[in-house]
Design a protein around this motif. Structure first.
Motif, PDB file in Angstrom:
ATOM      1  N   LEU A 126       0.833  -1.195   0.000  1.00 24.98           N
ATOM      2  CA  LEU A 126       0.000   0.000   0.000  1.00 24.98           C
ATOM      3  C   LEU A 126       0.874   1.254   0.000  1.00 24.98           C
ATOM      4  O   LEU A 126       1.900   1.312   0.688  1.00 24.98           O
ATOM      5  CB  LEU A 126      -0.896   0.039   1.237  1.00 24.98           C
ATOM      6  N   PRO A 127       0.492   2.291  -0.756  1.00 24.17           N
ATOM      7  CA  PRO A 127       1.212   3.563  -0.650  1.00 24.17           C
ATOM      8  C   PRO A 127       1.144   4.099   0.780  1.00 24.17           C
ATOM      9  O   PRO A 127       0.195   3.815   1.524  1.00 24.17           O
ATOM     10  CB  PRO A 127       0.440   4.484  -1.617  1.00 24.17           C
ATOM     11  N   ALA A 128       2.151   4.860   1.180  1.00 23.66           N
ATOM     12  CA  ALA A 128       2.169   5.431   2.524  1.00 23.66           C
ATOM     13  C   ALA A 128       0.912   6.269   2.761  1.00 23.66           C
ATOM     14  O   ALA A 128       0.522   7.079   1.913  1.00 23.66           O
ATOM     15  CB  ALA A 128       3.411   6.296   2.697  1.00 23.66           C
ATOM     16  N   HIS A 129       0.261   6.015   3.895  1.00 20.53           N
ATOM     17  CA  HIS A 129      -0.929   6.751   4.334  1.00 20.53           C
ATOM     18  C   HIS A 129      -2.196   6.393   3.556  1.00 20.53           C
ATOM     19  O   HIS A 129      -3.271   6.914   3.875  1.00 20.53           O
ATOM     20  CB  HIS A 129      -0.702   8.263   4.298  1.00 20.53           C
ATOM     21  N   LEU A 150      -3.365   1.446  -6.165  1.00 16.31           N
ATOM     22  CA  LEU A 150      -4.382   0.776  -5.357  1.00 16.31           C
ATOM     23  C   LEU A 150      -5.232  -0.169  -6.204  1.00 16.31           C
ATOM     24  O   LEU A 150      -5.507  -1.306  -5.811  1.00 16.31           O
ATOM     25  CB  LEU A 150      -5.269   1.816  -4.667  1.00 16.31           C
ATOM     26  N   ARG A 151      -5.640   0.295  -7.368  1.00  9.89           N
ATOM     27  CA  ARG A 151      -6.457  -0.570  -8.230  1.00  9.89           C
ATOM     28  C   ARG A 151      -5.657  -1.790  -8.685  1.00  9.89           C
ATOM     29  O   ARG A 151      -6.185  -2.910  -8.708  1.00  9.89           O
ATOM     30  CB  ARG A 151      -6.967   0.215  -9.437  1.00  9.89           C
ATOM     31  N   ALA A 152      -4.398  -1.581  -9.063  1.00  7.00           N
ATOM     32  CA  ALA A 152      -3.582  -2.708  -9.521  1.00  7.00           C
ATOM     33  C   ALA A 152      -3.406  -3.740  -8.415  1.00  7.00           C
ATOM     34  O   ALA A 152      -3.496  -4.958  -8.649  1.00  7.00           O
ATOM     35  CB  ALA A 152      -2.226  -2.210 -10.005  1.00  7.00           C
ATOM     36  N   LEU A 153      -3.151  -3.266  -7.197  1.00  2.43           N
ATOM     37  CA  LEU A 153      -2.993  -4.180  -6.066  1.00  2.43           C
ATOM     38  C   LEU A 153      -4.274  -4.957  -5.818  1.00  2.43           C
ATOM     39  O   LEU A 153      -4.254  -6.192  -5.663  1.00  2.43           O
ATOM     40  CB  LEU A 153      -2.602  -3.392  -4.817  1.00  2.43           C
ATOM     41  N   LEU A 154      -5.398  -4.262  -5.790  1.00  3.15           N
ATOM     42  CA  LEU A 154      -6.668  -4.931  -5.497  1.00  3.15           C
ATOM     43  C   LEU A 154      -7.098  -5.848  -6.640  1.00  3.15           C
ATOM     44  O   LEU A 154      -7.687  -6.907  -6.398  1.00  3.15           O
ATOM     45  CB  LEU A 154      -7.744  -3.886  -5.198  1.00  3.15           C
ATOM     46  N   CYS A 155      -6.807  -5.474  -7.875  1.00  2.00           N
ATOM     47  CA  CYS A 155      -7.090  -6.378  -9.004  1.00  2.00           C
ATOM     48  C   CYS A 155      -6.307  -7.671  -8.858  1.00  2.00           C
ATOM     49  O   CYS A 155      -6.834  -8.767  -9.098  1.00  2.00           O
ATOM     50  CB  CYS A 155      -6.746  -5.700 -10.325  1.00  2.00           C
ATOM     51  N   LEU A 156      -5.049  -7.558  -8.453  1.00  2.00           N
ATOM     52  CA  LEU A 156      -4.196  -8.736  -8.312  1.00  2.00           C
ATOM     53  C   LEU A 156      -4.682  -9.648  -7.201  1.00  2.00           C
ATOM     54  O   LEU A 156      -4.834 -10.862  -7.400  1.00  2.00           O
ATOM     55  CB  LEU A 156      -2.756  -8.303  -8.048  1.00  2.00           C
TER      56      LEU A 156
END
Length: 379
Positions: free
Chosen positions: A39-42, A74-80
């Protein structure tokens, strides 16, 4: 007062790759995504009321370029991680297909919400895009909300991305807003004279048993209780990152313009509660493709003309932020390709599953953002 930051909260659906219906795997996706440490910081991930939805919140960002990068990350992480849980991530205002009530997420507050609103929330899986603009004290945030009221329908029309329900075309561009209108206090907030007036009205709804707590107002714009920001909650969850960034850029510009008007002592535009309700209904029904309600003069007006007025209203603020060329590009792109609702209808002849597949693709597609992002920052 100078507005420094903008942040976005996006709500997403998780769908089954075979049936294309909502899939109740939110907790597993959240746990897996948090465990990656990517996740990106914050930035934050949150559960929603039902197990078919999740929310991702960016950190407070200084530029639209920062917003784009975080949303894509965020979208790329959640898609994965959704893929690893045999699901797909979809950014849409309302599920195109569903056939049963989803499970409610664990927690006392979610249980109280379900008990209070009963059948209204049993199949409620609407997803929104919320924009936070700060830093603002509560009095300034409330003054901004009063001045944003006439522009909220246009922000909805631009974002409309929920045309289908149970596989059928509702003939509305934002079915999400129609469903949300069943809740007490939904829609454009009334004009508030002061922070005390706002808190009194909010407490009145709580005391009457209409709201679970002060965090659960259904107003489409409000001073945030968690952050020193004004929170604009009018937009449907946007299909593409580009659509979301357009909402963020316009919302920040509107907030900055409202603060200029406050400091100049300009009067708040008159916009009655009945006119506000009619304007929201018209924006939900027609989006950008049909008539809108003129918030100042009354009567019908082309929705695209209201959008042009909005752009003129905030042109200086967009230029100050370095966002003017970008917003012009994105508005022109929307004019050519249509809103999310228009894109849904374009593929509808191939069936509702094709609509879901198109939305899955748009949710994950990085190249959907114009290259001119690279040339813009916050002035």
């Amino acid at each position: 007062m100078v507005v420094e930051t903008v942040g976005v909260e996006e709500e997403y659906l998780l769908v089954d790759p075979v049936s294309r219906r909502p899939s109740p795997v939110a907790q597993r996706v959240l746990d897996r995504a948090r465990a990656t440490g990517a996740l990106p910081a914050h930035a934050e991930l949150h559960p929603e009321l039902v197990a078919t939805q999740i929310e991702a919140a960016t950190s407070p960002c200084a530029t639209t370029e920062d917003i784009r990068k975080e949303l894509e990350t965020l979208r790329a992480l959640l898609c994965l991680v959704a893929l690893e849980e045999d699901a797909r991530l979809v950014s849409v205002g309302h599920p195109v297909l569903f056939d049963k009530a989803p499970p409610v997420m664990a927690g006392d507050r979610f249980a109280r919400i379900t008990e209070l609103y009963a059948e209204s929330v049993r199949t409620y899986q609407a997803c929104g895009c919320h924009v936070h603009v700060g830093t603002l004290d509560r009095e300034s945030a409330l003054q901004v909300v009063n001045r944003l009221r006439p522009w909220l329908p246009t922000l909805l029309a631009l974002s409309a991305n929920s045309a289908f329900d149970r596989g059928r075309d509702t003939s509305y561009d934002s079915w999400r807003i129609i469903l949300q209108s069943q809740f007490p206090g939904a829609g454009i907030p009334p004009h508030f004279r002061s922070v005390a007036h706002y808190e009194d009205e909010l407490q009145r709804l709580i005391d009457a048993g209409m709201l679970v707590d002060a965090d659960m107002t259904f107003w489409l714009a409000r001073p945030s209780r968690r952050f020193p920001t004004v929170e604009i909650r009018v937009a449907d969850a946007c299909a593409s990152v580009a659509d979301t960034v357009l909402q963020a850029a316009l919302t920040r510009a509107l907030v900055r313009r409202a603060l200029v008007d406050v400091e100049a002592g300009r009067e708040v535009p008159e916009f009655s509660d009945q006119s506000a309700a009619a304007a929201m209904w018209s924006a939900a029904r027609h989006g950008l493709r049909g008539p809108a309600i003129d918030p100042i003069q009354g009567g019908r007006i082309p929705a695209m003309e209201l959008l042009r007025r909005l752009l003129r209203h905030v042109r200086t603020q967009l230029d100050e932020c370095g966002d003017l060329p970008l917003v012009q590009d994105l508005v022109e792109r929307t004019r050519r390709t249509g809103t999310g609702a228009a894109r849904q209808r374009e593929v509808a002849p191939s069936g509702p599953m094709a609509i879901v597949d198109m939305l899955i693709d748009l949710t994950a597609r990085e190249e959907d953002v114009p290259q001119r992002f690279a040339h813009h920052g916050d002035g």
